[in-house]
Write an enzyme that holds these catalytic residues in place. Structure first.
Site, PDB file in Angstrom:
ATOM      1  N   VAL A  17       0.802  -1.398  -0.013  1.00 49.01           N
ATOM      2  CA  VAL A  17      -0.179  -0.140  -0.276  1.00 49.01           C
ATOM      3  C   VAL A  17       0.956   1.225   0.029  1.00 49.01           C
ATOM      4  O   VAL A  17       0.819   2.146  -0.836  1.00 49.01           O
ATOM      5  CB  VAL A  17      -0.933   0.282   1.260  1.00 49.01           C
ATOM      6  N   ASP A  35      10.232   3.342   6.677  1.00 51.22           N
ATOM      7  CA  ASP A  35      10.122   2.054   6.891  1.00 51.22           C
ATOM      8  C   ASP A  35      11.254   1.570   7.657  1.00 51.22           C
ATOM      9  O   ASP A  35      12.300   2.001   7.690  1.00 51.22           O
ATOM     10  CB  ASP A  35      10.228   1.168   5.741  1.00 51.22           C
ATOM     11  N   ARG A  40      14.471  -3.573   3.328  1.00 52.13           N
ATOM     12  CA  ARG A  40      13.444  -2.911   2.375  1.00 52.13           C
ATOM     13  C   ARG A  40      13.909  -1.417   1.712  1.00 52.13           C
ATOM     14  O   ARG A  40      13.852  -1.071   0.370  1.00 52.13           O
ATOM     15  CB  ARG A  40      12.000  -2.634   2.887  1.00 52.13           C
ATOM     16  N   THR A  86      -2.896  -4.353   8.911  1.00 56.12           N
ATOM     17  CA  THR A  86      -3.666  -4.937  10.306  1.00 56.12           C
ATOM     18  C   THR A  86      -4.303  -6.104  10.008  1.00 56.12           C
ATOM     19  O   THR A  86      -5.209  -6.305   9.464  1.00 56.12           O
ATOM     20  CB  THR A  86      -5.024  -3.474  10.263  1.00 56.12           C
ATOM     21  N   THR A 121      -6.796  -0.671   7.217  1.00 55.31           N
ATOM     22  CA  THR A 121      -8.470  -1.215   7.419  1.00 55.31           C
ATOM     23  C   THR A 121      -8.443  -1.425   8.750  1.00 55.31           C
ATOM     24  O   THR A 121      -7.826  -2.105   9.478  1.00 55.31           O
ATOM     25  CB  THR A 121      -8.811  -2.251   6.568  1.00 55.31           C
ATOM     26  N   CYS A 261      -6.829  -8.702   2.926  1.00 56.30           N
ATOM     27  CA  CYS A 261      -7.994  -7.993   2.869  1.00 56.30           C
ATOM     28  C   CYS A 261      -9.493  -8.853   3.394  1.00 56.30           C
ATOM     29  O   CYS A 261      -9.915  -8.950   4.470  1.00 56.30           O
ATOM     30  CB  CYS A 261      -8.423  -7.198   1.686  1.00 56.30           C
TER      31      CYS A 261
END
Length: 425
Positions: A17, A35, A40, A86, A121, A261
């Site tokens: 995201v 981050d 990464r 999440t 979310t 999701c």
């Protein structure tokens, strides 16, 4: 609140995201991607994204984007956008630790007038009930007096090269009407599909969580239909194709429901519902059906093997595909693991082959050592679990060549016609 032209965004969390969002902002204005994963950051500085969500060319186009692991590097920003995962825990309850950690990080750099925007979310109310108190405690500032909050839920679809962050309409919201306008205007700079300004943060949170809950329930319905039709000896896809000739029939297919999701978000809503004293029967029933499909696939495979007098204990089974969906390397919450674990519980030897998967990540997340090249003529059963293009191109003859002469081939994803495989959902 900063003036729009003076907004300096920092994106906290550079996964599936956060990175695409940071890249879009980085094409327009100075942006810092933050981050805690040094590896990464190193790969992004080198111009490559291992998630494959952003191409090397797109990274190069974000000329105003910088990457860092150092908190001090984002201290002079004034808009902080949290894009952390999440997940749920083993008891299927919301695991808010990444969100809480991001809130602490933002709280440590907040200054008067700054805006924190959350994209993760959550259940309705989480932003103001969980994130805001942490930021107040860390910063010593007061919510809606010294700093402000927005919520604009992500709509990233991993592996989808058509629906990208810029061309998916974005829901926005803010903790005051003025902040709502600011957040909406900020995102309108990068979202070519336009924005929808919700009336409150709680409405925006609720809208996001029901998007995937609705899809989860639709898939649960066709999964239950597949369970019924298998007992009736009817091919599910044939039924769905016939029903699909009606103009308003929804084209869902049965399958394994995983990912970051659809297989997770409904539990955020049901958690909040139970907290306020309501037991959500339909949502949880759908979740139970979808969570059971991995074991059901394994059961079907084992039955087919038994009918061919293939001894299950000590057999060799190949599972083709480990990612939660086709043509992307995302392993988060993949339900293919349920198939693998169920087959192994019967003492079958299971190999996993997935050309999209990073072997190190598979080992780290699931303790699985994928095979780099499955040996031909080896397997008693083959489960095509993910519809990768490579498997489609291999064809049913190429897949059958990996098995013994009487091997069972089970197609989870309707990759091949019913008459050339031994079983499908």
């Amino acid at each position: 609140m900063p003036q729009l032209e003076q907004a300096r965004p920092a994106v906290i969390g550079l996964g599936y995201v956060g990175l695409p969002l940071a890249v879009e902002f980085g094409k327009k204005r100075r942006t810092i991607g933050y981050d805690i994963d040094a590896g990464r950051i190193a790969e992004l500085r080198a111009g490559h994204d291992s998630t494959l969500e952003v191409s090397d060319e797109e990274l190069a186009q974000a000329r105003h984007l910088e990457f860092t692991t150092e908190l001090e590097d984002i201290r002079d920003c004034n808009v902080y956008i949290a894009t952390v995962p999440t997940p749920i825990d083993r008891a299927k309850r919301p695991d808010l630790r990444p969100l809480e950690s991001a809130s602490r990080t933002i709280g440590r750099v907040l200054r008067p007038g700054d805006v924190a925007i959350f994209e993760s979310t959550v259940y309705p109310g989480a932003t103001e009930e969980v994130c805001v108190p942490i930021m107040e405690a860390e910063s010593g500032l007061k919510y809606n007096e010294d700093f402000f909050v927005g919520y604009s839920p992500e709509r990233i679809n991993p592996g989808d090269k058509e629906h990208r962050v810029a061309n998916i309409r974005k829901v926005t919201s803010g903790s005051t009407p003025e902040i709502a306008d600011f957040v909406d205007a900020l995102y309108r700079e990068i979202i070519t599909a336009g924005t929808y300004k919700a009336s409150s943060i709680r409405v925006a949170e609720a809208a996001k969580v029901i998007e995937n809950t609705q899809r989860d329930l639709n898939i649960a319905l066709v999964n239950e239909l597949a369970l019924i039709f298998e007992r009736l000896g009817i091919d599910t896809e044939e039924v769905l194709k016939a029903a699909g000739t009606k103009w308003n029939f929804l084209p869902f297919r049965p399958g394994l429901v995983g990912g970051h999701c659809i297989g997770v978000d409904p539990y955020y809503l049901t958690y909040k519902a139970q907290e306020i004293g309501y037991h959500p029967e339909v949502i949880l029933s759908g979740r139970r059906i979808n969570d059971s499909m991995g074991a059901y696939v394994a059961e079907r495979v084992l039955k087919l093997m038994t009918r061919r007098r293939i001894h299950v204990a000590g057999s060799r089974i190949l599972v083709m595909g480990l990612t939660f969906k086709e043509n992307c390397p995302d392993l988060r919450n993949t339900r293919v693991i349920d198939v693998i674990e169920e087959l192994r519980s019967y003492n079958a030897e299971v190999d996993v082959y997935d050309p999209w998967v990073d072997p190190d990540e598979a080992r780290k997340e699931y303790g699985i050592e994928p095979v780099s090249e499955p040996p031909r003529g080896t397997y008693d059963a083959i489960v095509v679990a993910v519809a990768h293009d490579q498997f489609r191109e291999l064809g049913i003859e190429g897949i059958r060549a990996l098995g013994k002469p009487h091997a069972v081939v089970f197609d989870v994803k309707y990759l091949f016609p019913a008459d050339v495989v031994d079983g499908r959902l």
